[in-house]
Design a protein around this motif. Structure first.
Motif, mmCIF file in Angstrom:
data_model
loop_
_atom_site.group_PDB
_atom_site.id
_atom_site.type_symbol
_atom_site.label_atom_id
_atom_site.label_comp_id
_atom_site.label_asym_id
_atom_site.label_seq_id
_atom_site.Cartn_x
_atom_site.Cartn_y
_atom_site.Cartn_z
ATOM 1 N N HIS A 86 1.005 -1.279 -0.074
ATOM 2 C CA HIS A 86 0.023 0.023 0.010
ATOM 3 C C HIS A 86 0.907 1.277 -0.003
ATOM 4 O O HIS A 86 0.518 2.416 -0.646
ATOM 5 N N ALA A 87 2.069 1.131 0.686
ATOM 6 C CA ALA A 87 2.959 2.271 0.709
ATOM 7 C C ALA A 87 3.131 2.975 -0.536
ATOM 8 O O ALA A 87 3.655 4.083 -0.737
ATOM 9 N N THR A 88 3.404 1.920 -1.521
ATOM 10 C CA THR A 88 3.796 2.267 -2.958
ATOM 11 C C THR A 88 2.684 3.136 -3.805
ATOM 12 O O THR A 88 3.083 3.834 -4.893
ATOM 13 N N ARG A 89 1.626 3.266 -3.370
ATOM 14 C CA ARG A 89 0.568 3.954 -3.942
ATOM 15 C C ARG A 89 -0.422 4.769 -2.865
ATOM 16 O O ARG A 89 -1.536 4.370 -2.518
ATOM 17 N N PRO A 90 0.118 5.871 -2.487
ATOM 18 C CA PRO A 90 -0.572 6.654 -1.404
ATOM 19 C C PRO A 90 -1.843 7.233 -2.058
ATOM 20 O O PRO A 90 -2.728 7.861 -1.247
ATOM 21 N N ASP A 91 -2.048 7.214 -3.306
ATOM 22 C CA ASP A 91 -3.288 7.810 -3.829
ATOM 23 C C ASP A 91 -4.689 6.692 -3.678
ATOM 24 O O ASP A 91 -5.792 6.980 -3.833
ATOM 25 N N LEU A 92 -4.204 5.201 -3.018
ATOM 26 C CA LEU A 92 -5.268 4.209 -2.972
ATOM 27 C C LEU A 92 -5.142 4.361 -1.171
ATOM 28 O O LEU A 92 -4.231 4.402 -0.575
ATOM 29 N N GLU A 93 -6.505 4.107 -0.824
ATOM 30 C CA GLU A 93 -6.840 3.936 0.686
ATOM 31 C C GLU A 93 -6.128 2.856 1.349
ATOM 32 O O GLU A 93 -6.386 1.757 0.986
ATOM 33 N N ALA A 94 -5.416 2.971 2.133
ATOM 34 C CA ALA A 94 -4.601 1.963 3.093
ATOM 35 C C ALA A 94 -5.574 1.381 4.048
ATOM 36 O O ALA A 94 -6.170 2.341 4.467
ATOM 37 N N PRO A 95 -5.179 0.201 4.690
ATOM 38 C CA PRO A 95 -5.687 -0.319 5.816
ATOM 39 C C PRO A 95 -5.670 0.590 7.051
ATOM 40 O O PRO A 95 -4.503 0.774 7.050
ATOM 41 N N LYS A 96 -6.384 0.374 7.997
ATOM 42 C CA LYS A 96 -6.128 1.084 9.298
ATOM 43 C C LYS A 96 -5.220 -0.216 10.046
ATOM 44 O O LYS A 96 -4.243 0.287 10.952
ATOM 45 N N VAL A 97 -5.431 -1.229 10.069
ATOM 46 C CA VAL A 97 -4.864 -2.435 10.590
ATOM 47 C C VAL A 97 -4.719 -3.609 9.368
ATOM 48 O O VAL A 97 -5.622 -3.884 8.685
ATOM 49 N N SER A 98 -3.603 -4.508 9.662
ATOM 50 C CA SER A 98 -3.531 -5.428 8.777
ATOM 51 C C SER A 98 -2.670 -6.639 9.472
ATOM 52 O O SER A 98 -1.926 -6.216 10.493
ATOM 53 N N TRP A 99 -2.699 -7.799 8.886
ATOM 54 C CA TRP A 99 -2.062 -9.024 9.690
ATOM 55 C C TRP A 99 -1.190 -9.657 8.557
ATOM 56 O O TRP A 99 -1.729 -9.860 7.549
ATOM 57 N N ASN A 100 -0.063 -10.288 8.990
ATOM 58 C CA ASN A 100 0.611 -10.804 8.210
ATOM 59 C C ASN A 100 1.632 -11.764 8.922
ATOM 60 O O ASN A 100 2.485 -11.192 9.807
ATOM 61 N N PRO A 101 1.510 -13.082 9.254
ATOM 62 C CA PRO A 101 0.662 -13.919 8.519
ATOM 63 C C PRO A 101 -0.722 -13.702 9.037
ATOM 64 O O PRO A 101 -1.246 -13.041 9.918
ATOM 65 N N SER A 102 -1.438 -14.199 8.215
ATOM 66 C CA SER A 102 -3.172 -13.997 8.176
ATOM 67 C C SER A 102 -3.888 -14.629 9.199
ATOM 68 O O SER A 102 -3.305 -15.608 9.817
ATOM 69 N N ILE A 103 -4.849 -13.892 9.726
ATOM 70 C CA ILE A 103 -5.818 -14.559 10.648
ATOM 71 C C ILE A 103 -7.309 -15.252 10.224
ATOM 72 O O ILE A 103 -7.735 -15.776 10.855
ATOM 73 N N SER A 104 -7.418 -14.960 8.708
ATOM 74 C CA SER A 104 -8.499 -15.294 7.943
ATOM 75 C C SER A 104 -9.997 -14.654 8.893
ATOM 76 O O SER A 104 -10.558 -15.507 9.564
ATOM 77 N N PRO A 105 -10.220 -13.667 8.723
ATOM 78 C CA PRO A 105 -11.250 -12.588 9.372
ATOM 79 C C PRO A 105 -12.388 -13.219 8.899
ATOM 80 O O PRO A 105 -12.510 -13.376 7.372
ATOM 81 N N SER A 106 -13.590 -13.375 9.643
ATOM 82 C CA SER A 106 -14.998 -14.030 9.206
ATOM 83 C C SER A 106 -15.999 -13.066 9.361
ATOM 84 O O SER A 106 -17.167 -13.216 8.875
ATOM 85 N N SER A 107 -15.937 -12.113 10.127
ATOM 86 C CA SER A 107 -16.954 -11.417 10.671
ATOM 87 C C SER A 107 -16.415 -10.011 11.490
ATOM 88 O O SER A 107 -15.107 -10.119 12.033
ATOM 89 N N LEU A 108 -17.229 -9.022 11.545
ATOM 90 C CA LEU A 108 -16.794 -7.948 12.446
ATOM 91 C C LEU A 108 -18.146 -7.322 12.944
ATOM 92 O O LEU A 108 -19.293 -7.165 12.335
ATOM 93 N N ILE A 109 -17.987 -6.902 14.295
ATOM 94 C CA ILE A 109 -18.993 -5.658 14.890
ATOM 95 C C ILE A 109 -17.992 -4.687 15.400
ATOM 96 O O ILE A 109 -17.107 -4.857 15.768
ATOM 97 N N VAL A 110 -19.082 -3.431 15.656
ATOM 98 C CA VAL A 110 -18.695 -2.474 16.483
ATOM 99 C C VAL A 110 -19.278 -2.694 17.802
ATOM 100 O O VAL A 110 -20.651 -2.780 17.903
ATOM 101 N N TYR A 111 -18.702 -2.838 18.900
ATOM 102 C CA TYR A 111 -19.294 -3.055 20.148
ATOM 103 C C TYR A 111 -19.901 -1.873 20.834
ATOM 104 O O TYR A 111 -19.210 -0.806 20.963
#
Length: 376
Positions: free
Chosen positions: A273-298
């Protein structure tokens, strides 16, 4: 506007993000919550709470169940259309209309085969209670386009905005290029009216995009929810690494497959993402993956210290994950190993957290209720 052509390698794909082996389950004493098993299902996918505390639970193969609040009684709902559940296909999300108490409308998503391929479908029906509960007058509201071959990355998450508009996620179906194609709805967050038609004022329609599109450049979007301040948060699976949490902004391009914080499954690198500042970058990322399945705001009262934070279920990560949110900023918080693949996380009417195990890879398919741990 003509579709954007991308030069991409032909690669083999996994059904979900590639991850490191899951850690062993944590000692229950170390968790700030007590875990109670409510019920057991056959590969459940999502749940929604009725006003009286009962639940609607979807199962992968195509069954929707009406479940008592204590989990002891269940009834299968009639009226559910046929589901193509091969691969990642399923009867997926289930959400009540904001005015359910008046109109009894239930919205749900599922994967279906049609002419030319398969796609994700948004549908609704009227809930009819009684000895033989059912969804009546079921109608298809929207189908992701185009239909394509394969059984992956349907996405299909649903959330209603505070103003009553419906947001619906369409995965890029493991095809790369649709995520950047202005005419395809695949790889997009969509903003619709509650009847499934494109909402007026969507930010890209005047630029030649499909009028339903709210944001684009996504991969496999498996969780989406609004915060009390109106912010829209989303989580999606990256490729080999690069799972990400995004703050969804109207008209923004989130970069896939042009950029990612992960790489292709054969090891071919993807620009970061850092190579393309014109594109929206994630707020948080994981590597290695966690394989997210779902999300809520509590937003509940049982865990006041977490109010406004994001909770994510992890499949290969076999965990419940908290993301610490501060306005439009986010950072990694807690990660609690659960010893099973977590398919769904929801907030119950009393503020408890509810989890669904997805029933695969030694997960039992249980519904778990999380409440504050009692001090010792």
């Amino acid at each position: 506007m003509r579709p954007i052509a991308l030069a991409l390698p032909l690669l083999a794909f996994s059904a979900c993000s590639q991850a490191a082996p899951a850690p062993a389950p944590a000692d229950g004493a170390a968790r700030p919550f007590a875990v109670t098993t409510v019920a057991d299902f056959d590969s459940p996918w999502a749940m929604a709470f009725l006003p009286d505390g009962r639940m609607l639970v979807t199962e992968k193969a195509g069954q929707m169940l009406l479940v008592s609040a204590d989990g002891k009684r269940r009834q299968s709902l009639g009226g559910i259309p046929p589901v193509d559940s091969a691969g990642q296909g399923a009867l997926m999300d289930v959400v009540l209309h904001p005015k359910f108490a008046d109109n009894h409308l239930v919205y749900f998503s599922y994967s279906a085969a049609g002419e030319g391929g398969k796609g994700v479908v948004l549908a609704r029906g009227t809930f009819v209670d009684g000895d033989a509960p059912r969804l009546d007058k079921v109608e298809t509201l929207f189908t992701g386009s185009p239909l394509v071959s394969g059984n992956g990355h349907y996405s299909g998450r649903i959330v209603f905005a505070p103003d009553g508009h419906l947001f619906f996620t369409n995965g890029e179906r493991q095809k790369f290029t649709p995520a950047q194609d202005p005419q395809a709805t695949l790889g997009k967050v969509l903003r619709l009216n509650d009847d499934g038609t494109p909402a007026a004022g969507n930010p890209l329609a005047a630029k030649g995009f499909n009028p339903a599109i709210w944001s684009y450049g996504h991969r496999n979007l498996l969780g989406i929810d609004f915060a009390p301040d109106g912010a829209l948060w989303e989580v999606e699976m990256g490729p080999k690494g690069g799972d990400e949490v995004n703050l969804i902004l109207p008209g923004h391009n989130y970069g896939y497959p042009l950029v990612s914080n992960g790489d292709h499954y054969d090891g071919t690198p993807i620009p970061r993402h850092a190579t393309r500042p014109d594109l929206e970058a994630p707020k948080v990322s994981w590597n290695p993956s966690i394989s997210p399945s779902s999300l809520i705001v509590y937003t509940g009262d049982l865990f006041p210290q977490w109010r406004g934070d994001v909770f994510i279920g992890a499949l290969s990560g076999k965990a419940l994950i908290r993301v610490d949110v501060d306005g439009t900023n986010a950072k990694k918080g807690d990660e609690w190993p659960m010893g099973a693949r977590i398919r769904s996380v929801r907030q119950g009417p009393e503020g408890a957290l509810y989890l669904l195990e997805d029933g695969a890879e030694e997960s039992e398919g249980r519904m778990l209720k999380l409440t504050p741990a009692q001090p010792r």
